[in-house]
Structures are given as structure tokens and as C-alpha cells.
Design a protein around this motif. Structure first.
Motif, PDB file in Angstrom:
ATOM      1  N   SER A  94      -4.989  -6.093  -8.295  1.00 45.70           N
ATOM      2  CA  SER A  94      -4.370  -6.637  -9.509  1.00 45.70           C
ATOM      3  C   SER A  94      -5.424  -7.263 -10.418  1.00 45.70           C
TER       4      SER A  94
ATOM      5  N   ASN B 271      -7.220  -4.470 -11.985  1.00 47.04           N
ATOM      6  CA  ASN B 271      -6.362  -3.906 -13.013  1.00 47.04           C
ATOM      7  C   ASN B 271      -6.473  -4.691 -14.318  1.00 47.04           C
ATOM      8  N   THR B 272      -6.474  -6.016 -14.208  1.00 51.39           N
ATOM      9  CA  THR B 272      -6.596  -6.864 -15.402  1.00 51.39           C
ATOM     10  C   THR B 272      -7.924  -6.615 -16.112  1.00 51.39           C
TER      11      THR B 272
ATOM     12  N   GLN C 153      -7.776  -3.236 -17.811  1.00 54.79           N
ATOM     13  CA  GLN C 153      -6.924  -3.291 -18.999  1.00 54.79           C
ATOM     14  C   GLN C 153      -7.677  -3.893 -20.176  1.00 54.79           C
TER      15      GLN C 153
ATOM     16  N   VAL D 185      -6.856   2.600 -15.523  1.00 55.15           N
ATOM     17  CA  VAL D 185      -5.839   1.571 -15.767  1.00 55.15           C
ATOM     18  C   VAL D 185      -4.496   2.016 -15.204  1.00 55.15           C
TER      19      VAL D 185
ATOM     20  N   THR E  42      -4.670   1.757 -11.266  1.00 53.89           N
ATOM     21  CA  THR E  42      -4.686   0.372 -10.772  1.00 53.89           C
ATOM     22  C   THR E  42      -3.382  -0.351 -11.100  1.00 53.89           C
ATOM     23  N   THR E  43      -2.751   0.033 -12.213  1.00 56.83           N
ATOM     24  CA  THR E  43      -1.454  -0.567 -12.560  1.00 56.83           C
ATOM     25  C   THR E  43      -0.402  -0.182 -11.522  1.00 56.83           C
TER      26      THR E  43
ATOM     27  N   SER F  13      -1.206  -1.927  -8.242  1.00 53.22           N
ATOM     28  CA  SER F  13      -0.887  -3.348  -8.381  1.00 53.22           C
ATOM     29  C   SER F  13       0.617  -3.565  -8.278  1.00 53.22           C
TER      30      SER F  13
END
Length: 199
Positions: free
Chosen positions: A137, A140-141, A144, A172, A175-176, A179
């Protein structure tokens, strides 16, 4: 005189401890400005506004830890400001056809699912603390932020970043999804854990 000095000292201490929340408030203001700049086609200016907003996020986290200034207000302001900045820029860039709509739907859906998960756990009596961000997560951030930063900065750099942007879009997306799966598993685990076992 001593009382006056003490009151000034208390005021300064309060001001210092309020800095993280003030930075979060600044990010709340910068987010709609950044979104407006994107919609107005001024991507390079929006990029620098985005960088400043991102810096306030990093600094307020450091200050909150080092000054031991975590507050209930800050626990709400910080994530709200973050979501407004990231989700808002994704929506704006999608509107300007700079990001694919399906990716924005994926990003927004994950965040909506995360909020719903916390709400369900709260009303089910399974703890009031937020779901814990995993390493994926956090990655992912970062991805992004890197994607929207590159999309906004590329025009000013006068470089063809289409290849890098296309790669980041899929990173992205992946990983989104990972997450979201992680948060879903934690939500289910906490929901099935007997009430009273959570902080």
C-alpha cells in the motif's frame, strides 16, 4: 513577569505542536488549487503546487512523530487532505485525457472500499483504528504520486515520457489491486475477530 513568560512559553509550545495540523490544512487548500490548475491546462504550475503539497505531507508526518504532536484532529485532517489531493488530481487528469479512465476508476474504487471497510468495522464494534497500511500500500501511494507528478511535469521538461507513463500506469494498477486485496483481507480478519480484541 514570570506569569507572562510562562504564558508565552505555553503559547509557543501550543503553536509548535499545532504545526502538523496547520500543514495538513495547508494541503487541504493546495489540493483544490492544484486541481483547478490542471483543469485550466497549466500542468507545469500544477506540478509545482503538487510538489509543495506533497512536501507538507512528508513534513507534517515527521513533525507529528518528533514533537509527539499526534492529535485526534490530525488523524482526520491528514488522510482527508491526502485523499483530496491524490484522488482529485487523478480525476482532473482523467478529465483532461492525460490518464486512462479505467485507472482512475480503480484508484477511486479502492479508496472508497477502504473507507467503507473502516466504517463497517467501526459500527460492528471491531475497533476504531484505521486499517494498517502494508508495504504494498505504501508502494502504491509512492507510485500514484510518481505517475501524476510525471504526467504534470513532462510538458515542462519537453520530453517524451509516454513510455514511462504507460509503464507507471500498469504499476499503479497492479499495486492498487494488490493493496485492495490486502485491505480486504485485514477487514475480514478484524471483522471475524471477537469484539473487544481490538484497540
Amino acid at each position: 513577569m514570570t506569569t507572562l513568560l510562562a504564558s508565552r512559553s505555553d503559547y509557543l509550545r501550543l503553536l509548535v505542536r499545532s504545526l502538523p495540523n496547520l500543514l495538513s490544512l495547508a494541503r487541504l487548500v493546495l489540493a483544490p488549487v492544484t486541481i483547478w490548475l490542471i483543469l485550466d491546462g497549466r500542468l507545469v504550475t500544477a506540478f509545482w503546487m503538487f510538489v509543495v503539497a506533497a512536501l507538507t505531507d512528508a513534513i507534517d508526518g515527521i513533525l507529528a512523530r518528533r514533537l509527539e504532536a499526534r492529535t485526534a484532529l490530525g488523524s482526520y485532517l491528514d488522510p482527508i487532505a491526502d485523499k483530496l489531493l491524490v484522488v482529485g488530481t487523478y480525476l482532473a487528469l482523467s478529465w483532461m485525457a492525460a490518464l486512462p479512465v479505467w485507472l482512475v476508476v480503480l484508484v477511486v474504487a479502492r479508496d472508497i472500499g477502504l473507507v467503507l471497510g473502516v466504517v463497517v468495522l467501526h459500527f460492528a464494534g471491531r475497533g476504531t483504528r484505521s486499517l494498517t497500511p502494508s508495504m504494498i500500500s505504501k508502494l502504491n501511494t509512492v507510485m500514484q504520486v510518481a505517475l501524476v507528478g510525471l504526467v504534470m511535469a513532462a510538458p515542462g521538461l519537453h520530453v517524451d515520457a509516454r513510455g514511462a507513463i504507460a509503464l507507471l500506469v500498469w504499476v499503479v494498477a497492479a499495486t492498487t489491486i494488490l493493496s485492495a486485496i490486502g485491505y480486504l483481507r485485514e477487514t475480514i480478519r478484524r471483522f471475524l475477530t471477537p469484539a473487544g480484541a481490538h484497540a
